[in-house]
Design a protein around this motif. Structure first.
Motif, PDB file in Angstrom:
ATOM      1  N   GLN A   1       0.873  -1.172   0.000  1.00  0.00           N
ATOM      2  CA  GLN A   1       0.000   0.000   0.000  1.00  0.00           C
ATOM      3  C   GLN A   1       0.907   1.218   0.000  1.00  0.00           C
ATOM      4  O   GLN A   1       1.787   1.339   0.842  1.00  0.00           O
ATOM      5  N   LEU A   2       0.703   2.068  -0.983  1.00  0.00           N
ATOM      6  CA  LEU A   2       1.507   3.277  -1.118  1.00  0.00           C
ATOM      7  C   LEU A   2       0.767   4.455  -0.502  1.00  0.00           C
ATOM      8  O   LEU A   2      -0.460   4.522  -0.565  1.00  0.00           O
ATOM      9  N   THR A   3       1.502   5.379   0.082  1.00  0.00           N
ATOM     10  CA  THR A   3       0.932   6.644   0.521  1.00  0.00           C
ATOM     11  C   THR A   3       1.491   7.719  -0.392  1.00  0.00           C
ATOM     12  O   THR A   3       2.708   7.835  -0.542  1.00  0.00           O
ATOM     13  N   LEU A   4       0.582   8.477  -1.015  1.00  0.00           N
ATOM     14  CA  LEU A   4       0.979   9.503  -1.967  1.00  0.00           C
ATOM     15  C   LEU A   4       0.858  10.887  -1.329  1.00  0.00           C
ATOM     16  O   LEU A   4       0.135  11.066  -0.346  1.00  0.00           O
ATOM     17  N   VAL A   5       1.562  11.856  -1.893  1.00  0.00           N
ATOM     18  CA  VAL A   5       1.570  13.212  -1.341  1.00  0.00           C
ATOM     19  C   VAL A   5       0.172  13.822  -1.271  1.00  0.00           C
ATOM     20  O   VAL A   5      -0.088  14.655  -0.401  1.00  0.00           O
ATOM     21  N   ASP A   6      -0.747  13.397  -2.132  1.00  0.00           N
ATOM     22  CA  ASP A   6      -2.104  13.954  -2.111  1.00  0.00           C
ATOM     23  C   ASP A   6      -3.039  13.203  -1.167  1.00  0.00           C
ATOM     24  O   ASP A   6      -4.236  13.458  -1.133  1.00  0.00           O
ATOM     25  N   GLY A   7      -2.495  12.248  -0.395  1.00  0.00           N
ATOM     26  CA  GLY A   7      -3.287  11.515   0.588  1.00  0.00           C
ATOM     27  C   GLY A   7      -3.866  10.208   0.100  1.00  0.00           C
ATOM     28  O   GLY A   7      -4.380   9.425   0.897  1.00  0.00           O
ATOM     29  N   GLN A   8      -3.809   9.932  -1.196  1.00  0.00           N
ATOM     30  CA  GLN A   8      -4.311   8.659  -1.714  1.00  0.00           C
ATOM     31  C   GLN A   8      -3.465   7.512  -1.183  1.00  0.00           C
ATOM     32  O   GLN A   8      -2.277   7.670  -0.918  1.00  0.00           O
ATOM     33  N   ARG A   9      -4.097   6.324  -1.043  1.00  0.00           N
ATOM     34  CA  ARG A   9      -3.391   5.146  -0.550  1.00  0.00           C
ATOM     35  C   ARG A   9      -3.720   3.925  -1.420  1.00  0.00           C
ATOM     36  O   ARG A   9      -4.381   2.990  -0.976  1.00  0.00           O
ATOM     37  N   PRO A  10      -3.248   3.933  -2.678  1.00  0.00           N
ATOM     38  CA  PRO A  10      -3.514   2.783  -3.555  1.00  0.00           C
ATOM     39  C   PRO A  10      -2.726   1.552  -3.098  1.00  0.00           C
ATOM     40  O   PRO A  10      -1.658   1.662  -2.500  1.00  0.00           O
ATOM     41  N   SER A  11      -3.278   0.376  -3.385  1.00  0.00           N
ATOM     42  CA  SER A  11      -2.580  -0.859  -3.036  1.00  0.00           C
ATOM     43  C   SER A  11      -2.625  -1.814  -4.216  1.00  0.00           C
ATOM     44  O   SER A  11      -3.466  -1.711  -5.103  1.00  0.00           O
ATOM     45  N   GLY A  12      -1.691  -2.762  -4.219  1.00  0.00           N
ATOM     46  CA  GLY A  12      -1.623  -3.760  -5.272  1.00  0.00           C
ATOM     47  C   GLY A  12      -0.228  -4.336  -5.382  1.00  0.00           C
ATOM     48  O   GLY A  12       0.589  -4.217  -4.472  1.00  0.00           O
ATOM     49  N   LEU A  13       0.036  -4.958  -6.507  1.00  0.00           N
ATOM     50  CA  LEU A  13       1.355  -5.530  -6.796  1.00  0.00           C
ATOM     51  C   LEU A  13       2.146  -4.557  -7.656  1.00  0.00           C
ATOM     52  O   LEU A  13       1.579  -3.899  -8.531  1.00  0.00           O
ATOM     53  N   ILE A  14       3.443  -4.501  -7.439  1.00  0.00           N
ATOM     54  CA  ILE A  14       4.314  -3.686  -8.273  1.00  0.00           C
ATOM     55  C   ILE A  14       4.548  -4.454  -9.577  1.00  0.00           C
ATOM     56  O   ILE A  14       5.126  -5.538  -9.570  1.00  0.00           O
ATOM     57  N   ALA A  15       4.054  -3.915 -10.681  1.00  0.00           N
ATOM     58  CA  ALA A  15       4.206  -4.572 -11.986  1.00  0.00           C
ATOM     59  C   ALA A  15       5.561  -4.253 -12.607  1.00  0.00           C
ATOM     60  O   ALA A  15       6.118  -5.066 -13.337  1.00  0.00           O
ATOM     61  N   ALA A  16       6.101  -3.056 -12.322  1.00  0.00           N
ATOM     62  CA  ALA A  16       7.411  -2.654 -12.844  1.00  0.00           C
ATOM     63  C   ALA A  16       7.892  -1.429 -12.078  1.00  0.00           C
ATOM     64  O   ALA A  16       7.095  -0.627 -11.604  1.00  0.00           O
ATOM     65  N   VAL A  17       9.205  -1.327 -11.965  1.00  0.00           N
ATOM     66  CA  VAL A  17       9.836  -0.148 -11.380  1.00  0.00           C
ATOM     67  C   VAL A  17      10.714   0.462 -12.458  1.00  0.00           C
ATOM     68  O   VAL A  17      11.617  -0.191 -12.973  1.00  0.00           O
ATOM     69  N   GLU A  18      10.392   1.696 -12.825  1.00  0.00           N
ATOM     70  CA  GLU A  18      11.145   2.400 -13.853  1.00  0.00           C
ATOM     71  C   GLU A  18      11.964   3.498 -13.192  1.00  0.00           C
ATOM     72  O   GLU A  18      11.916   3.665 -11.975  1.00  0.00           O
ATOM     73  N   ASP A  19      12.716   4.259 -13.972  1.00  0.00           N
ATOM     74  CA  ASP A  19      13.574   5.307 -13.417  1.00  0.00           C
ATOM     75  C   ASP A  19      12.827   6.300 -12.547  1.00  0.00           C
ATOM     76  O   ASP A  19      13.255   6.622 -11.453  1.00  0.00           O
ATOM     77  N   GLN A  20      11.724   6.832 -13.034  1.00  0.00           N
ATOM     78  CA  GLN A  20      11.004   7.887 -12.324  1.00  0.00           C
ATOM     79  C   GLN A  20       9.570   7.512 -11.965  1.00  0.00           C
ATOM     80  O   GLN A  20       8.828   8.355 -11.475  1.00  0.00           O
ATOM     81  N   SER A  21       9.180   6.267 -12.198  1.00  0.00           N
ATOM     82  CA  SER A  21       7.802   5.873 -11.912  1.00  0.00           C
ATOM     83  C   SER A  21       7.723   4.391 -11.567  1.00  0.00           C
ATOM     84  O   SER A  21       8.676   3.641 -11.738  1.00  0.00           O
ATOM     85  N   VAL A  22       6.564   4.031 -11.064  1.00  0.00           N
ATOM     86  CA  VAL A  22       6.282   2.642 -10.735  1.00  0.00           C
ATOM     87  C   VAL A  22       4.931   2.292 -11.357  1.00  0.00           C
ATOM     88  O   VAL A  22       4.042   3.143 -11.456  1.00  0.00           O
TER      89      VAL A  22
END
Length: 73
Positions: free
Chosen positions: A22-43
């Motif tokens: 579960q990720l916590t984002l700067v805007d307060g959202q908390r999406p959850s799931g599996l990491i499909a890929a990790v790129e240089d500047q994004s996931v």
């Protein structure tokens, strides 16, 4: 910057271990799931079968590893 390196490392581990997070984002959202890929500047987060969202790495302020397996969500 150090926190960003730690988050990137944790995201890489979650991807390699196929863990639900579960990720916590700067805007307060908390999406959850599996990491499909990790790129240089994004996931890429797989929140449902076939539904993948791109999240900018610099918007992630925390990552929590969840105890349930992907198929138990």
């Amino acid at each position: 910057m150090e926190q960003l390196k730690t988050i990137a490392t944790s995201l890489g581990q979650a991807y390699e271990l196929n863990c639900v997070v579960q990720l916590t984002l700067v805007d307060g959202q908390r999406p959850s799931g599996l990491i499909a890929a990790v790129e240089d500047q994004s996931v890429l987060l797989n929140q449902q079968a076939g539904v993948v969202h791109q999240i900018d790495m610099d918007t992630i302020i925390a990552i929590d590893f969840l105890p349930e397996s992907w198929w138990q969500r």
